[in-house]
Design a protein around this motif. Sequence first.
Motif, mmCIF file in Angstrom:
data_model
loop_
_atom_site.group_PDB
_atom_site.id
_atom_site.type_symbol
_atom_site.label_atom_id
_atom_site.label_comp_id
_atom_site.label_asym_id
_atom_site.label_seq_id
_atom_site.Cartn_x
_atom_site.Cartn_y
_atom_site.Cartn_z
ATOM 1 N N ALA A 32 0.844 -1.201 0.000
ATOM 2 C CA ALA A 32 0.000 0.000 0.000
ATOM 3 C C ALA A 32 0.875 1.243 0.000
ATOM 4 C CB ALA A 32 -0.923 0.011 1.219
ATOM 5 N N LEU A 33 0.427 2.257 -0.763
ATOM 6 C CA LEU A 33 1.069 3.564 -0.781
ATOM 7 C C LEU A 33 0.172 4.544 -0.049
ATOM 8 C CD1 LEU A 33 2.209 3.752 -4.517
ATOM 9 C CD2 LEU A 33 3.626 3.191 -2.531
ATOM 10 N N VAL A 34 0.705 5.227 0.935
ATOM 11 C CA VAL A 34 -0.053 6.227 1.682
ATOM 12 C C VAL A 34 0.726 7.541 1.662
ATOM 13 C CG1 VAL A 34 -1.070 4.470 3.172
ATOM 14 C CG2 VAL A 34 0.983 5.687 3.920
ATOM 15 N N GLY A 35 0.062 8.619 2.059
ATOM 16 C CA GLY A 35 0.712 9.918 2.098
ATOM 17 C C GLY A 35 -0.269 11.021 1.767
ATOM 18 N N PRO A 36 0.134 12.281 1.936
ATOM 19 C CA PRO A 36 -0.777 13.407 1.706
ATOM 20 C C PRO A 36 -1.257 13.472 0.264
ATOM 21 C CG PRO A 36 1.243 14.119 2.830
ATOM 22 C CD PRO A 36 1.469 12.725 2.369
ATOM 23 N N SER A 37 -2.405 14.116 0.050
ATOM 24 C CA SER A 37 -2.894 14.357 -1.300
ATOM 25 C C SER A 37 -1.867 15.179 -2.061
ATOM 26 C CB SER A 37 -4.223 15.120 -1.251
ATOM 27 O OG SER A 37 -5.192 14.390 -0.542
ATOM 28 N N GLY A 38 -1.555 14.751 -3.278
ATOM 29 C CA GLY A 38 -0.580 15.463 -4.088
ATOM 30 C C GLY A 38 0.856 15.070 -3.823
ATOM 31 N N ALA A 39 1.094 14.047 -2.977
ATOM 32 C CA ALA A 39 2.464 13.644 -2.660
ATOM 33 C C ALA A 39 3.139 12.921 -3.820
ATOM 34 C CB ALA A 39 2.484 12.743 -1.419
ATOM 35 N N ASP A 165 -6.553 2.408 -6.862
ATOM 36 C CA ASP A 165 -6.291 3.761 -6.387
ATOM 37 C C ASP A 165 -7.521 4.267 -5.653
ATOM 38 O OD1 ASP A 165 -5.245 6.250 -5.986
ATOM 39 O OD2 ASP A 165 -4.745 6.648 -8.082
ATOM 40 N N GLU A 166 -7.416 4.420 -4.328
ATOM 41 C CA GLU A 166 -8.523 4.855 -3.466
ATOM 42 C C GLU A 166 -9.784 4.004 -3.699
ATOM 43 O OE1 GLU A 166 -8.123 6.705 -1.085
ATOM 44 O OE2 GLU A 166 -6.468 8.062 -1.498
ATOM 45 N N PRO A 167 -9.721 2.685 -3.455
ATOM 46 C CA PRO A 167 -10.843 1.809 -3.786
ATOM 47 C C PRO A 167 -12.090 2.031 -2.944
ATOM 48 C CG PRO A 167 -9.202 0.605 -2.516
ATOM 49 C CD PRO A 167 -8.592 1.935 -2.850
ATOM 50 N N HIS A 199 -6.077 6.375 1.501
ATOM 51 C CA HIS A 199 -6.044 7.098 2.776
ATOM 52 C C HIS A 199 -6.821 6.337 3.848
ATOM 53 C CE1 HIS A 199 -4.214 10.565 0.992
ATOM 54 N NE2 HIS A 199 -5.216 10.803 0.187
ATOM 55 N N ASP A 200 -7.385 5.183 3.499
ATOM 56 C CA ASP A 200 -8.266 4.434 4.382
ATOM 57 C C ASP A 200 -7.431 3.458 5.214
ATOM 58 O OD1 ASP A 200 -10.165 2.790 5.578
ATOM 59 O OD2 ASP A 200 -11.472 2.739 3.821
ATOM 60 N N ASN A 426 -11.347 11.788 -1.143
ATOM 61 C CA ASN A 426 -10.000 11.432 -1.594
ATOM 62 C C ASN A 426 -8.900 12.196 -0.864
ATOM 63 O OD1 ASN A 426 -10.807 9.530 -3.480
ATOM 64 N ND2 ASN A 426 -10.973 11.021 -5.128
ATOM 65 N N LEU A 427 -9.228 12.792 0.284
ATOM 66 C CA LEU A 427 -8.264 13.643 0.975
ATOM 67 C C LEU A 427 -7.575 12.903 2.110
ATOM 68 C CD1 LEU A 427 -10.217 17.023 1.235
ATOM 69 C CD2 LEU A 427 -8.718 16.216 -0.588
ATOM 70 N N ASP A 428 -6.320 13.254 2.328
ATOM 71 C CA ASP A 428 -5.618 12.756 3.509
ATOM 72 C C ASP A 428 -6.184 13.458 4.740
ATOM 73 O OD1 ASP A 428 -3.546 15.106 4.348
ATOM 74 O OD2 ASP A 428 -3.858 15.064 2.181
ATOM 75 N N PRO A 429 -5.938 12.929 5.936
ATOM 76 C CA PRO A 429 -6.562 13.492 7.145
ATOM 77 C C PRO A 429 -6.320 14.985 7.351
ATOM 78 C CG PRO A 429 -5.632 11.352 7.639
ATOM 79 C CD PRO A 429 -5.205 11.679 6.238
ATOM 80 N N ASP A 430 -5.090 15.445 7.114
ATOM 81 C CA ASP A 430 -4.804 16.864 7.337
ATOM 82 C C ASP A 430 -5.568 17.744 6.351
ATOM 83 O OD1 ASP A 430 -3.132 16.239 9.411
ATOM 84 O OD2 ASP A 430 -1.289 16.349 8.229
ATOM 85 N N SER A 431 -5.595 17.344 5.080
ATOM 86 C CA SER A 431 -6.309 18.128 4.065
ATOM 87 C C SER A 431 -7.804 18.120 4.334
ATOM 88 C CB SER A 431 -6.026 17.563 2.667
ATOM 89 O OG SER A 431 -4.653 17.664 2.347
#
Length: 477
Positions: A32-39, A165-167, A199-200, A426-431
């Motif tokens: 799995a690939l995780v990280g902020p939106s736009g990373a 991608d973000e299933p 992000h899930d 589709n946003l990461d937690p901070d966004s």
Amino acid sequence: MIGLTGVSVRAGDGRLLLHEVDLVVRAGERHALVGPSGAGKTTLVLAAIGALPPGLTATGRRTLDGTDLAGLGDSARRRLRRRAVAVLDQDPGAALTPTRSVAASVRELAERPGDVDVEAALGEVGLPAALAHRRRLTSHLSGGQQRRVALARALAASPRLLVVDEPTAGLDPTTRATVVDLLDEVAARRGTTLLVVSHDEAAVRRLGCRVHRLEHGRLSTAPVLRVQRTPPVSVSRPLVAPAAAERVRLRARGLVVARPGRAPVLDGVDLDVPGGALCAVVGSSGAGKSSLARAIVGLDPVRAGSLELDGARLAPGVRNRPPSVRRALQLVHQDGVGALPPHLEVGTAIARAIVRGGPRTGPRRRIGSAAVKQEVAGLLARLGLPADCASRRPDQLSGGQRQRVGLARALACDPHVLLCDETTANLDPDSRELVLALLRRLVASGVAVVLLTHEPDVVSACSLVWSVEAGQLVRTR
């Protein structure tokens, strides 16, 4: 299956998107690939399978299914991907051909389309077999239904590597669990290799993926338990602005939404949305949430009933409404690709909305003026987007960035009522927290905000909640 050694990716303007990434995904593994939106998560995936769009260049060693991608031309890369890889995109509405039927879409990637049992494939992803009949088009489905059709389409190709991608974005909790269980079951039964972008946290943990975190173009590996947990939404601030709480901004009475020759999606809906209220509309995927929002802004046909904005009767179609009404009633679409002009730079699209939504008196503002450019930069900054987003086209942004750009364009119109269809999906937690904080500030100024969402913590922050059930709208809070 995938081997990346010292891989870097640059954009045409010289921006470094990925910096010397190393990644090995062996057959049968789950990553799995995780990280902020736009990373750069989607960019990494596209580089790994040899599908980078024009304008992006990769350096370093890349292998797919044992083949060095550097030695292949475009047609050879496409044949390799078709043989070994299936991709479930984060924007299924953009991946599916809108004029193609559900049945044809499911068969599209299969090596032998005639052998695909479409009804069984739909049932496997939790969709009714009836969707395969009457030549139903994918463009007539909800976002959640489109996502599951896209999954059925990907699985019909019997891939050795499945990239998702973000299933779970934009799905109700029941369907979300169903999709995750299905991915788990299919991967185990077929020995399919999984590469998940998400992000899930719960989905990643449930699938047992090895987690890689991407930030500022650099990749690091961490245990699943270290994936960032979504922070709870703060509900301590006022959710209804006292001065505006009694004023109904948007009213619907007896609303019937139906396409010609079809049974109503919504039948007899009554709705009162006050100014200064943060509201939510919930319901299972395909229940009609998006249809309600599209009917309110005049995009979907209304067979009967009435709509009012600030006490004035609304014409049923968007073309019959004056520009002032269209500006005051804004919808942020779930499909970030289809909602933005693909040929325009983001800054130009937002600038056009600013000029159209500005005051009708005084000197006419111009799209290229310094003042308008400054407003564009301010909107992007408020939504946590880098300033250089203004010079990019939608296809050069991540899914989460496109969602926030759609919100920025809507805010540029200075709306009275803002409808947001899965804007935080589709946003990461901070966004996501940044976007919700902005929406709370809008509410405090008297704007009515309606969130169409499946996210329980987002719903918990809302003062008014309705549920779409069997074509009816039921007040639950």
